[in-house]
Design an enzyme around this catalytic site. Structure first.
Site, PDB file in Angstrom:
ATOM      1  N   HIS A   1       0.867  -1.162   0.096  1.00  0.00           N
ATOM      2  CA  HIS A   1      -0.022  -0.099   0.120  1.00  0.00           C
ATOM      3  C   HIS A   1       0.688   1.241   0.039  1.00  0.00           C
ATOM      4  CE1 HIS A   1      -3.586   2.576   0.683  1.00  0.00           C
ATOM      5  NE2 HIS A   1      -2.898   3.124   1.652  1.00  0.00           N
TER       6      HIS A   1
ATOM      7  N   SER B   1       4.010   0.430   2.538  1.00  0.00           N
ATOM      8  CA  SER B   1       3.857  -0.658   3.519  1.00  0.00           C
ATOM      9  C   SER B   1       3.407  -1.884   3.045  1.00  0.00           C
ATOM     10  CB  SER B   1       2.921  -0.203   4.778  1.00  0.00           C
ATOM     11  OG  SER B   1       2.876   1.063   5.132  1.00  0.00           O
TER      12      SER B   1
ATOM     13  N   ASP C   1      -6.785  -2.168   4.076  1.00  0.00           N
ATOM     14  CA  ASP C   1      -5.557  -1.626   4.249  1.00  0.00           C
ATOM     15  C   ASP C   1      -5.195  -1.778   5.882  1.00  0.00           C
ATOM     16  OD1 ASP C   1      -4.933  -1.115   1.768  1.00  0.00           O
ATOM     17  OD2 ASP C   1      -6.163   1.075   1.910  1.00  0.00           O
TER      18      ASP C   1
HETATM   19  C1  GAR Z   1       1.687   0.614  -6.292  1.00  0.00           C
HETATM   20  O1  GAR Z   1       2.176   2.078  -5.798  1.00  0.00           O
HETATM   21  C2  GAR Z   1       0.953   0.075  -5.048  1.00  0.00           C
HETATM   22  O2  GAR Z   1       1.400   0.574  -3.594  1.00  0.00           O
HETATM   23  C3  GAR Z   1      -0.373   0.681  -5.443  1.00  0.00           C
HETATM   24  O3  GAR Z   1      -0.585   0.667  -6.768  1.00  0.00           O
HETATM   25  C4  GAR Z   1       0.612   0.793  -7.374  1.00  0.00           C
HETATM   26  C5  GAR Z   1       0.966  -0.249  -8.309  1.00  0.00           C
HETATM   27  O4  GAR Z   1       2.096  -0.048  -9.022  1.00  0.00           O
HETATM   28  N1  GAR Z   1      -1.461  -0.134  -4.630  1.00  0.00           N
HETATM   29  C6  GAR Z   1      -2.509   0.113  -4.082  1.00  0.00           C
HETATM   30  O5  GAR Z   1      -2.750   1.540  -4.317  1.00  0.00           O
HETATM   31  C7  GAR Z   1      -3.528  -0.583  -3.712  1.00  0.00           C
HETATM   32  N2  GAR Z   1      -4.643  -0.270  -2.990  1.00  0.00           N
HETATM   33  P1  GAR Z   1       2.541  -1.226 -10.024  1.00  0.00           P
HETATM   34  O6  GAR Z   1       1.289  -1.734 -11.025  1.00  0.00           O
HETATM   35  O7  GAR Z   1       3.643  -0.357 -10.843  1.00  0.00           O
HETATM   36  O8  GAR Z   1       2.957  -2.191  -9.048  1.00  0.00           O
END
Ligand code: GAR
Length: 211
Positions: A115, A142, A151
């Protein structure tokens, strides 16, 4: 002769770019994480994460949530995919859907999420925008065990980064991503090595309260 334990089998679930997936792929390839990524599941067609998985020779599954009558039916299909590929652990990596209570009845193994905030601060969406609007000086990411409350599961590791003057949400998101790519493989390496445990909702690393 030394006995080596079989690699932990990970099902990675994504909705987008998959840069965290890539960090996990790279950690496995570098021998820093004793795991096999048995499948990558996306609920969104055509996302870059699916391309990354295919490029690494990993089985992919598209389970488009729009093809299901309700959340429970989608969750059941997701769980079935993890079972079919023999997953030991489900790893949510930018998966942008809320899981139903049904999911937690079907999947009883470990499930981790990353998250983009220093939980318990800023659960939910648009964390970068909210931290900037609040004038926060520090932000980060986190990794936590997933429980039915959004979360809110026990935190395994946090990584912090500064919020800089005149940061845009995108600039801050990029800095947070760099943190994520470090802490997610680390948390998974601990899990794969059998070093993580849960006791009364508290994470233990090597038997000691963490983080
Ligand atoms: C990441 O920043 C992750 O923490 C967030 O989405 C992004 C995905 O990036 N997740 C959330 O917000 C979950 N609620 P990625 O597709 O490049 O790994």
């Amino acid at each position: 002769m030394t006995k080596t334990s079989p690699a932990m089998r990970i099902a990675v679930v994504i909705s987008g770019s998959g840069s965290n997936l890539q960090a996990i792929i790279d950690a496995v390839a570098a021998g820093q994480l004793n795991a096999t990524i048995c499948c990558v599941v996306s609920n969104v067609p055509g996302v870059h994460g699916l391309t990354r998985a295919a490029a690494a020779g990993i089985a992919t599954e598209l389970i488009d949530h729009r093809g299901f009558d309700n959340r429970e039916a989608f969750d059941q299909a997701l769980c079935e995919a993890a079972h079919t590929h023999g997953a030991d652990v489900i790893v949510l990596a930018g998966f942008m859907r809320i899981l139903s209570d049904e999911f937690f009845k079907l999947w009883t193994g470990p499930m981790l999420n990353i998250h983009p905030s220093l939980l318990p601060s800023y659960p939910g969406m648009n964390t970068h925008e909210r931290v900037i609007a609040d004038g926060g000086r520090w932000h980060g990411a986190s990794v936590h065990f997933v429980i039915p409350q959004l979360d809110a599961g026990p935190v395994i590791i946090r990584g912090a980064c500064p919020v800089l003057p005149r940061d845009t949400a995108q600039a801050l998101a990029n800095r947070v991503h760099a943190v994520e790519h470090r802490i997610y493989p680390q948390a998974l390496a601990w899990l794969a090595a059998g070093r993580l445990n849960l006791s009364e909702n508290q994470v233990l690393l090597d038997g000691t309260r963490h983080p």
